[in-house]
Scaffold this motif. Structure first.
Motif, PDB file in Angstrom:
ATOM      1  N   UNK A 100       1.000  -1.015  -0.267  1.00  0.00           N
ATOM      2  CA  UNK A 100      -0.159  -0.179   0.123  1.00  0.00           C
ATOM      3  C   UNK A 100       0.554   1.764  -0.040  1.00  0.00           C
ATOM      4  N   UNK A 101       1.414   1.626  -1.660  1.00  0.00           N
ATOM      5  CA  UNK A 101       1.328   3.278  -1.494  1.00  0.00           C
ATOM      6  C   UNK A 101       0.453   4.354  -0.386  1.00  0.00           C
ATOM      7  N   UNK A 102       0.979   5.417   0.258  1.00  0.00           N
ATOM      8  CA  UNK A 102       0.532   6.281   1.261  1.00  0.00           C
ATOM      9  C   UNK A 102      -0.437   6.937   0.066  1.00  0.00           C
ATOM     10  N   UNK A 103       0.160   7.353  -1.523  1.00  0.00           N
ATOM     11  CA  UNK A 103      -1.423   7.647  -1.779  1.00  0.00           C
ATOM     12  C   UNK A 103      -2.257   7.424  -2.136  1.00  0.00           C
ATOM     13  N   UNK A 104      -2.253   5.933  -1.941  1.00  0.00           N
ATOM     14  CA  UNK A 104      -3.786   4.889  -2.284  1.00  0.00           C
ATOM     15  C   UNK A 104      -4.216   5.064  -1.850  1.00  0.00           C
ATOM     16  N   UNK A 105      -3.900   4.645   0.176  1.00  0.00           N
ATOM     17  CA  UNK A 105      -4.733   4.255   0.568  1.00  0.00           C
ATOM     18  C   UNK A 105      -6.011   5.293   1.387  1.00  0.00           C
ATOM     19  N   UNK A 106      -7.469   4.881   1.327  1.00  0.00           N
ATOM     20  CA  UNK A 106      -8.313   5.693   1.427  1.00  0.00           C
ATOM     21  C   UNK A 106      -9.065   5.183   2.601  1.00  0.00           C
ATOM     22  N   UNK A 107      -8.724   3.881   3.429  1.00  0.00           N
ATOM     23  CA  UNK A 107      -9.082   4.288   5.230  1.00  0.00           C
ATOM     24  C   UNK A 107      -7.917   3.916   5.600  1.00  0.00           C
ATOM     25  N   UNK A 108      -6.642   4.244   7.139  1.00  0.00           N
ATOM     26  CA  UNK A 108      -6.352   3.993   7.642  1.00  0.00           C
ATOM     27  C   UNK A 108      -6.908   3.657   8.807  1.00  0.00           C
ATOM     28  N   UNK A 109      -6.020   2.308   9.490  1.00  0.00           N
ATOM     29  CA  UNK A 109      -7.223   2.171  10.329  1.00  0.00           C
ATOM     30  C   UNK A 109      -5.073   2.045  11.816  1.00  0.00           C
ATOM     31  N   UNK A 110      -5.394   2.665  12.354  1.00  0.00           N
ATOM     32  CA  UNK A 110      -4.040   2.903  13.483  1.00  0.00           C
ATOM     33  C   UNK A 110      -4.820   2.105  15.034  1.00  0.00           C
ATOM     34  N   UNK A 111      -4.331   1.271  15.701  1.00  0.00           N
ATOM     35  CA  UNK A 111      -4.407   0.980  16.629  1.00  0.00           C
ATOM     36  C   UNK A 111      -6.284   0.543  17.660  1.00  0.00           C
ATOM     37  N   UNK A 112      -6.590   0.307  16.589  1.00  0.00           N
ATOM     38  CA  UNK A 112      -7.844   0.166  17.095  1.00  0.00           C
ATOM     39  C   UNK A 112      -8.543  -0.945  17.826  1.00  0.00           C
ATOM     40  N   UNK A 113      -9.433  -0.027  19.073  1.00  0.00           N
ATOM     41  CA  UNK A 113      -9.772  -1.675  20.506  1.00  0.00           C
ATOM     42  C   UNK A 113     -10.896  -0.959  20.420  1.00  0.00           C
ATOM     43  N   UNK A 114     -11.755  -2.307  20.871  1.00  0.00           N
ATOM     44  CA  UNK A 114     -13.217  -2.263  21.531  1.00  0.00           C
ATOM     45  C   UNK A 114     -13.414  -3.422  22.576  1.00  0.00           C
ATOM     46  N   UNK A 115     -13.841  -2.758  23.881  1.00  0.00           N
ATOM     47  CA  UNK A 115     -14.201  -3.764  24.799  1.00  0.00           C
ATOM     48  C   UNK A 115     -15.245  -3.342  25.200  1.00  0.00           C
ATOM     49  N   UNK A 116     -16.040  -4.583  25.303  1.00  0.00           N
ATOM     50  CA  UNK A 116     -17.719  -4.836  26.507  1.00  0.00           C
ATOM     51  C   UNK A 116     -17.408  -5.427  27.202  1.00  0.00           C
ATOM     52  N   UNK A 131      -5.755  -3.004  16.301  1.00  0.00           N
ATOM     53  CA  UNK A 131      -5.792  -3.518  15.200  1.00  0.00           C
ATOM     54  C   UNK A 131      -5.125  -2.559  14.322  1.00  0.00           C
ATOM     55  N   UNK A 132      -5.158  -2.774  13.313  1.00  0.00           N
ATOM     56  CA  UNK A 132      -3.850  -1.562  12.128  1.00  0.00           C
ATOM     57  C   UNK A 132      -3.960  -2.162  10.649  1.00  0.00           C
ATOM     58  N   UNK A 133      -5.006  -2.095  10.248  1.00  0.00           N
ATOM     59  CA  UNK A 133      -4.878  -1.562   8.820  1.00  0.00           C
ATOM     60  C   UNK A 133      -5.404  -0.393   8.005  1.00  0.00           C
ATOM     61  N   UNK A 134      -4.485  -1.165   6.244  1.00  0.00           N
ATOM     62  CA  UNK A 134      -5.517  -0.049   5.486  1.00  0.00           C
ATOM     63  C   UNK A 134      -5.857  -0.618   4.456  1.00  0.00           C
ATOM     64  N   UNK A 135      -6.715   0.296   3.657  1.00  0.00           N
ATOM     65  CA  UNK A 135      -7.534  -0.130   2.467  1.00  0.00           C
ATOM     66  C   UNK A 135      -6.645   0.445   1.513  1.00  0.00           C
ATOM     67  N   UNK A 136      -7.256   0.061   0.151  1.00  0.00           N
ATOM     68  CA  UNK A 136      -6.399   0.991  -0.625  1.00  0.00           C
ATOM     69  C   UNK A 136      -7.114   1.123  -1.548  1.00  0.00           C
TER      70      UNK A 136
END
Ligand SMILES: Nc1ncnc2c1ncn2[C@@H]1O[C@H](COP(=O)(O)OP(=O)(O)OP(=O)(O)O)[C@@H](O)[C@H]1O
Length: 295
Positions: free
Chosen positions: A8-24, A33-38
């Protein structure tokens, strides 16, 4: 977590998820959780029941607050109250939340009003969306009379009305028969190709991810196990596999068929077979359990 050649090149990234957490309460549904969507990709989130897929999609579409972490859409923090960001996304939830008493047209009309469409613009958007989904001839029927596959397509047609840049689908084929499932996969490819729409979907069907997605992200117990293209993930563990034994099956992976054949020759007297590696093998390799057993 490993990211295997996801390119994933920087310019092609549409969504950037960084260190996402959720507790119930004490349950960590999503854990750092971290990932990118191009832009332009179909990206599949693949994991067993309870892995955290729905929780992530709900956070990404503004239906749930994360406990921590960041979501950037085209570099901007996602704010579900901003119409411009809301317009960027289309959402298809796991359950068909259409009004069964209303006709197809009426269901889309209500949605269009929420997106501030009016008059001819609204009418044209309804017709265009229904036509694209192959549902125009049914537009005046009560939506409850449609088949399961058609109801699903109606929810998708509704999500496409405002021409989002990215479409989120939570388990789009669950509950559909095999033919309707095949039709749905073809429909999703068509949306990606013809509407220039990035797609993010969750599934627990490996073959769907394998057929459709440029990028596959494996998730289990709220953690990303590994991510990359199908090919890069299979190459990483070896494109060829030997299944050795019958009751206690052991697997050995090889980069080249010749290496696998040479090893096969050395295994005299044992039941052994050679085949190409699948994404199911990738999940098993990283987690020690089979995905299909969970599904
Ligand atoms: N509202 C909630 N309250 C409490 N626990 C929740 C809630 N929503 C999800 N969970 C828990 O968080 C974990 C992840 O659930 P989630 O629905 O995100 O998984 P999933 O991968 O989408 O599974 P499925 O395929 O069954 O929908 C599970 O342990 C689930 O029980």
């Amino acid at each position: 977590m490993e990211s295997i050649n996801s390119q994933s090149s920087e310019s092609n990234v549409l969504i950037d998820i960084k260190g996402l957490s959720r507790s119930f309460g004490k349950t960590k549904a999503v854990d750092d959780v971290s990932f990118t969507i191009n832009r332009g990709d179909i990206c599949a989130f693949l994991g067993p029941n309870g892995a955290g897929k729905t929780t992530i999609i709900k956070i990404m579409t503004g239906l749930l607050e994360p406990t921590s972490g960041e979501i950037l859409y085209e570099g901007e923090a996602y704010n579900p109250n901003r119409l411009s960001l809301k317009r960027m996304i289309g959402v298809v939830p796991q359950h068909n939340n259409i009004d069964k008493e209303l006709t197809l047209r009426e269901n889309l009309h209500v949605h269009g009003l929420l997106y501030k469409m009016r008059g001819e613009t609204l009418k044209n958007a309804i017709d265009k969306s229904l036509e694209f989904a192959g549902l125009l001839e049914h537009k005046d029927k009560p939506s409850g009379k449609l088949s399961g596959g058609m109801k699903r397509k109606l929810v998708i047609a509704r999500a496409l009305m405002h021409e989002p840049k990215i479409l989120f689908l939570d388990e789009p084929t669950v509950g559909l028969d095999p033919l309707a499932r095949r039709n749905m996969l073809a429909f999703l490819s068509k949306i990606n190709r013809e509407r220039d729409c990035t797609i993010f979907l969750t599934t627990h069907y490996i073959e769907e991810a394998e057929k459709l997605a440029e990028k596959v992200i494996f998730i289990d117990n709220g953690n990303i196990i590994t991510q990359g293209t199908s090919e890069s993930l299979k190459q990483h563990i070896g494109q060829f596999v030997l299944d050795i034994g019958d009751e206690e099956l052991q697997q050995e992976f090889f980069a080249e068929r010749a290496q696998a054949l040479s090893r096969l020759g050395s295994l005299e007297g044992e039941p052994v077979s050679i085949r190409e590696t699948t994404l199911e093998d990738v999940f098993l390799y990283f987690t020690g359990t089979r995905l299909t057993k969970h599904a």
